[in-house]
Design a protein around this motif. Structure first.
Motif, PDB file in Angstrom:
ATOM      1  N   UNK A   1       0.823  -1.206   0.000  1.00 51.45           N
ATOM      2  CA  UNK A   1       0.000   0.000   0.000  1.00 51.45           C
ATOM      3  C   UNK A   1       0.859   1.259   0.000  1.00 51.45           C
ATOM      4  N   UNK A   2       1.983   1.229   0.722  1.00 51.98           N
ATOM      5  CA  UNK A   2       2.874   2.383   0.747  1.00 51.98           C
ATOM      6  C   UNK A   2       3.452   2.628  -0.654  1.00 51.98           C
ATOM      7  N   UNK A   3       3.877   1.569  -1.300  1.00 52.89           N
ATOM      8  CA  UNK A   3       4.441   1.706  -2.645  1.00 52.89           C
ATOM      9  C   UNK A   3       3.368   2.172  -3.631  1.00 52.89           C
TER      10      UNK A   3
ATOM     11  N   UNK B   1      -6.418   3.438  -0.461  1.00 57.62           N
ATOM     12  CA  UNK B   1      -5.076   3.054  -0.894  1.00 57.62           C
ATOM     13  C   UNK B   1      -3.964   3.697  -0.084  1.00 57.62           C
ATOM     14  N   UNK B   2      -4.283   4.653   0.776  1.00 59.34           N
ATOM     15  CA  UNK B   2      -3.235   5.311   1.554  1.00 59.34           C
ATOM     16  C   UNK B   2      -3.351   5.044   3.049  1.00 59.34           C
ATOM     17  N   UNK B   3      -4.275   4.222   3.451  1.00 58.33           N
ATOM     18  CA  UNK B   3      -4.392   3.926   4.881  1.00 58.33           C
ATOM     19  C   UNK B   3      -3.752   2.590   5.187  1.00 58.33           C
TER      20      UNK B   3
ATOM     21  N   UNK C   1     -16.133  12.580  -4.609  1.00 57.82           N
ATOM     22  CA  UNK C   1     -16.261  11.831  -3.356  1.00 57.82           C
ATOM     23  C   UNK C   1     -15.708  10.413  -3.508  1.00 57.82           C
ATOM     24  N   UNK C   2     -16.034   9.749  -4.597  1.00 52.57           N
ATOM     25  CA  UNK C   2     -15.513   8.395  -4.830  1.00 52.57           C
ATOM     26  C   UNK C   2     -13.998   8.414  -5.021  1.00 52.57           C
ATOM     27  N   UNK C   3     -13.496   9.419  -5.722  1.00 49.63           N
ATOM     28  CA  UNK C   3     -12.050   9.585  -5.927  1.00 49.63           C
ATOM     29  C   UNK C   3     -11.361   9.670  -4.570  1.00 49.63           C
ATOM     30  N   UNK C   4     -11.929  10.495  -3.683  1.00 44.70           N
ATOM     31  CA  UNK C   4     -11.365  10.657  -2.344  1.00 44.70           C
ATOM     32  C   UNK C   4     -11.409   9.329  -1.591  1.00 44.70           C
ATOM     33  N   UNK C   5     -12.527   8.610  -1.693  1.00 44.01           N
ATOM     34  CA  UNK C   5     -12.645   7.320  -1.000  1.00 44.01           C
ATOM     35  C   UNK C   5     -11.593   6.320  -1.472  1.00 44.01           C
TER      36      UNK C   5
END
Length: 120
Positions: free
Chosen positions: A44-46, A116-118, A107-111
């Motif tokens: 996920x970090x990569x 992917x960043x958590x 909103x979906x883009x943000x979700x």
């Protein structure tokens, strides 16, 4: 995992886990759960690192589209007031629908970005 970078990330994470001299880590790895978490976090970090510029570009594009839609709505209202014409309800409806859909996309883009960043 189409372009090889992901195989490399997973390999590096597994090597790090295997080479670590930490006995507690090795116990966790032998249980599997800790190993999966290390691989998951590295992946996920990569992935978030690779996608950050794409997310930014998408957000900039969505902002530009929203500004243009808002500008078009203002122009329709302004011209109708200036010329004393009736508002074009059909055009305003189309623009309002487009604006609402763009909000949903944002909103979906943000979700997706959050997913992917958590990490756990």
């Amino acid at each position: 995992m189409t372009n090889g970078i992901w195989d490399e990330v997973l390999t590096q994470a597994a090597e790090y886990a295997d080479e670590s001299g930490d006995d507690e880590l090795m116990v966790g790895l032998s249980q599997g759960g800790r190993h999966r978490k290390i691989l998951r976090d590295k992946m996920l970090m990569a992935l978030s690192g690779v996608l950050i510029s794409t997310f930014r570009a998408g957000e900039i594009s969505m902002d530009k589209i929203n500004r243009e839609i808002d500008s078009a709505i203002k122009a329709v209202v302004s011209n109708a007031e200036k010329d004393g014409l009736e508002l074009d309800d059909k055009l305003l409806s189309i623009l309002a629908d487009a604006s609402g859909r763009m909000l949903g996309i944002a909103e979906e883009w943000y979700n997706v970005k959050v997913i992917l960043t958590q990490s756990d």
